[in-house]
Scaffold this active site. Structure first.
Site, PDB file in Angstrom:
ATOM      1  N   GLU A 108      13.645  90.414  -5.173  1.00 47.95           N
ATOM      2  CA  GLU A 108      15.078  90.552  -5.394  1.00 47.95           C
ATOM      3  C   GLU A 108      15.733  89.209  -5.639  1.00 47.95           C
ATOM      4  OE1 GLU A 108      15.692  94.326  -2.354  1.00 47.95           O
ATOM      5  OE2 GLU A 108      16.334  92.343  -1.749  1.00 47.95           O
ATOM      6  N   CYS A 121      21.016  83.611  -5.708  1.00 46.55           N
ATOM      7  CA  CYS A 121      20.117  83.437  -4.571  1.00 46.55           C
ATOM      8  C   CYS A 121      18.770  84.029  -4.992  1.00 46.55           C
ATOM      9  CB  CYS A 121      20.713  84.188  -3.380  1.00 46.55           C
ATOM     10  SG  CYS A 121      19.681  84.176  -1.912  1.00 46.55           S
ATOM     11  N   CYS A 128       7.147  87.097   2.987  1.00 45.26           N
ATOM     12  CA  CYS A 128       7.207  85.769   3.606  1.00 45.26           C
ATOM     13  C   CYS A 128       6.235  85.749   4.774  1.00 45.26           C
ATOM     14  CB  CYS A 128       8.621  85.481   4.109  1.00 45.26           C
ATOM     15  SG  CYS A 128       8.846  83.802   4.760  1.00 45.26           S
ATOM     16  N   CYS A 132       9.856  85.163  11.072  1.00 42.19           N
ATOM     17  CA  CYS A 132      11.042  84.993  11.935  1.00 42.19           C
ATOM     18  C   CYS A 132      11.531  86.389  12.320  1.00 42.19           C
ATOM     19  CB  CYS A 132      12.128  84.208  11.202  1.00 42.19           C
ATOM     20  SG  CYS A 132      11.553  82.602  10.610  1.00 42.19           S
ATOM     21  N   CYS A 135      14.614  88.329  10.630  1.00 46.48           N
ATOM     22  CA  CYS A 135      14.716  88.367   9.166  1.00 46.48           C
ATOM     23  C   CYS A 135      13.918  89.548   8.610  1.00 46.48           C
ATOM     24  CB  CYS A 135      14.183  87.055   8.603  1.00 46.48           C
ATOM     25  SG  CYS A 135      14.048  87.037   6.808  1.00 46.48           S
ATOM     26  N   GLU A 184       9.345  81.489   1.800  1.00 48.24           N
ATOM     27  CA  GLU A 184       9.519  80.122   2.292  1.00 48.24           C
ATOM     28  C   GLU A 184       9.164  79.181   1.132  1.00 48.24           C
ATOM     29  OE1 GLU A 184      10.735  78.201   4.620  1.00 48.24           O
ATOM     30  OE2 GLU A 184       9.810  76.531   3.570  1.00 48.24           O
ATOM     31  N   SER A 217      16.220  76.004   0.944  1.00 46.29           N
ATOM     32  CA  SER A 217      16.318  76.323   2.365  1.00 46.29           C
ATOM     33  C   SER A 217      14.917  76.520   2.931  1.00 46.29           C
ATOM     34  CB  SER A 217      17.148  77.605   2.531  1.00 46.29           C
ATOM     35  OG  SER A 217      17.264  77.944   3.891  1.00 46.29           O
ATOM     36  N   LEU A 241      17.520  76.019  11.385  1.00 41.33           N
ATOM     37  CA  LEU A 241      17.229  75.560  12.747  1.00 41.33           C
ATOM     38  C   LEU A 241      17.387  76.714  13.746  1.00 41.33           C
ATOM     39  CD1 LEU A 241      16.439  72.746  13.903  1.00 41.33           C
ATOM     40  CD2 LEU A 241      18.790  72.598  14.742  1.00 41.33           C
ATOM     41  N   HIS A 242      18.557  77.328  13.738  1.00 44.83           N
ATOM     42  CA  HIS A 242      18.881  78.515  14.539  1.00 44.83           C
ATOM     43  C   HIS A 242      18.969  78.310  16.043  1.00 44.83           C
ATOM     44  CE1 HIS A 242      18.907  80.626  10.843  1.00 44.83           C
ATOM     45  NE2 HIS A 242      17.610  80.600  10.663  1.00 44.83           N
ATOM     46  N   ASN A 316      23.034  89.011  10.345  1.00 42.24           N
ATOM     47  CA  ASN A 316      23.086  90.247   9.600  1.00 42.24           C
ATOM     48  C   ASN A 316      22.003  91.132  10.214  1.00 42.24           C
ATOM     49  OD1 ASN A 316      23.972  91.802   7.572  1.00 42.24           O
ATOM     50  ND2 ASN A 316      22.987  90.640   5.944  1.00 42.24           N
ATOM     51  N   CYS A 359      22.044  87.603   3.650  1.00 40.05           N
ATOM     52  CA  CYS A 359      21.007  86.791   4.287  1.00 40.05           C
ATOM     53  C   CYS A 359      20.051  87.644   5.098  1.00 40.05           C
ATOM     54  CB  CYS A 359      21.622  85.799   5.255  1.00 40.05           C
ATOM     55  SG  CYS A 359      22.924  84.849   4.548  1.00 40.05           S
TER      56      CYS A 359
END
Ligand code: SAH
Length: 375
Positions: A108, A121, A128, A132, A135, A184, A217, A241-242, A316, A359
């Site tokens: 996408e 984007c 990925c 995480c 996500c 990534e 990113s 970082l989060h 999200n 996101c």
């Protein structure tokens, strides 16, 4: 806690995308054209059609010999992305495109028009491997890397949509590119770098979008950030970082078990020194998980003397996740605390939520299933 599964290498056995003009350097482009028995200058014409006019259909090129058009279509500019569907929201100002690749894999991209810019984007991998837990893309694992051609084609398609006048507000130019879709980017380093060269090279060798308008990113693959320092292309670096503490980050961004917060920030500092560019810290605010005042305080202390800017993203929520976005008051306090340290901070708007284009909502498999049940 379930075992953390990190995938840095691409799974074996996947068929590579057909080779494409956008995979090659300028020299290779000329060499490939000559191998087909055409004069080298035809490479410039192809570049002009593809990168300046965003036209990848040789049949429509009146300045190109009719006898060579099919050859170029087959050998130089194979169609890499087949549109599956587009969905829009935010009064048409956000549009998500779902693409099928040569091997049936889905990816996408999302196009967002703002008053002062239009941003696409894009995805750098199908799926990925970073796993995480908040996500959506990470949940399905890594299918394969995208080729430079496949990554670039998402940008070219977005540029074409901008110029077509399909977006509300009329025809415009694509101004920004963010590598914040699936994947990534630093785990697919060479293809991503070639696609960046295609994006930032002046026309007609590339799309002529300024490096500052391109954001890469990353979860924080330190060796990748170090390599990026040497490229001499000052794209904007964003580090996901989060949380400022290793204990929680080991869970939220599992690659942290390999490179700790301090190591990631040191690499980003070096990038900032080398390029003169301020970097971004991405921080998805998750209610009662990483939004406590003490974490804001720790983050402020970590960043106060660094050339960094914090981008807070209201989480999200992904389907089935127990986590949700922070309360407004906690978000406000978090912002205030960071500002107290003199750290620049913005709260990102969450375009595309209702089309699962925001996101962390990139999960093309899901979308296809929805597609099918619609029929
Ligand atoms: N792999 C890269 C780029 C992909 S995602 C990276 O991790 O940086 C782009 C950004 O969206 C990252 O900061 C990512 O952590 C964030 N993100 C992922 N899922 C999210 C979610 N559910 N809510 C908010 N942000 C999310």
């Amino acid at each position: 806690m379930s075992e953390i599964k990190l995938v840095l290498e691409e799974p074996k056995g996947r068929k590579k995308a057909p080779e494409h003009f956008a995979d090659w350097s300028a020299d290779t482009r000329r060499a490939k054209i000559q191998e087909l028995g055409l004069p080298a200058f035809r490479a410039n014409q192809i570049a002009n059609h593809y990168f300046v006019h965003h036209d990848d259909d040789p049949e429509s090129w009146s300045d190109f010999p009719a006898s060579a058009r099919q050859l170029v279509r087959d050998q130089i500019l194979p169609r890499l992305l087949t549109p599956v569907r587009s969905i829009a929201c935010d009064n048409g100002k956000t549009r998500k495109d779902l693409w099928r690749l040569h091997d049936g894999v889905l990816v996408e991209s999302v196009l967002m028009r703002y008053s002062d810019r239009t941003t696409v984007c894009i995805s750098s991998q199908a799926g990925c491997g970073m796993n995480c837990p908040f996500c959506a893309t990470g949940q399905a694992g890594l299918t394969r890397n995208l080729s430079a051609g496949e990554i670039t084609a998402q940008v070219v398609a977005a540029a074409r949509t901008c110029e077509s006048g399909e977006l509300p507000g009329g025809a415009t130019r694509l101004s920004n590119v963010v590598f914040m879709g699936m994947g990534e980017p630093l785990a697919n380093y060479n293809a991503v770098m070639q696609s960046i060269r295609n994006i930032v090279s002046p026309q007609p060798e590339g799309l002529g979008i300024g490096a500052r308008s391109v954001t890469l990113s990353t979860v924080g693959l330190v060796t990748g950030i170090e390599k990026l320092c040497e490229e001499g292309i000052p794209v904007t670096l964003a580090v996901s970082l989060h949380t400022p503490d290793d204990e929680l980050r080991d869970t939220l961004v599992p690659i942290n078990s390999r490179w700790k917060v301090k190591e990631v920030l040191t690499a980003a500092d070096r990038y900032a020194d080398q390029t003169g560019r301020r970097y971004s810290i991405e921080y998805a605010l998750i209610r009662d998980i990483n939004d406590q005042q003490w974490r804001a305080d720790l983050l402020g202390r970590l960043l106060k003397n660094r050339n960094a800017h914090v981008n807070l993203i209201p989480l999200n929520p992904t389907p089935g996740s127990k986590w949700t976005a922070s309360r407004r008051e906690d978000e406000r306090e978090f912002v205030k605390t960071l500002e107290g340290y003199g750290v620049p901070v913005t709260v990102r708007d969450t375009r595309g939520r209702e089309i699962d284009g925001a996101c962390g909502q990139f999960a093309a498999g899901e979308t296809l299933r929805t597609d099918r049940s619609d029929n």
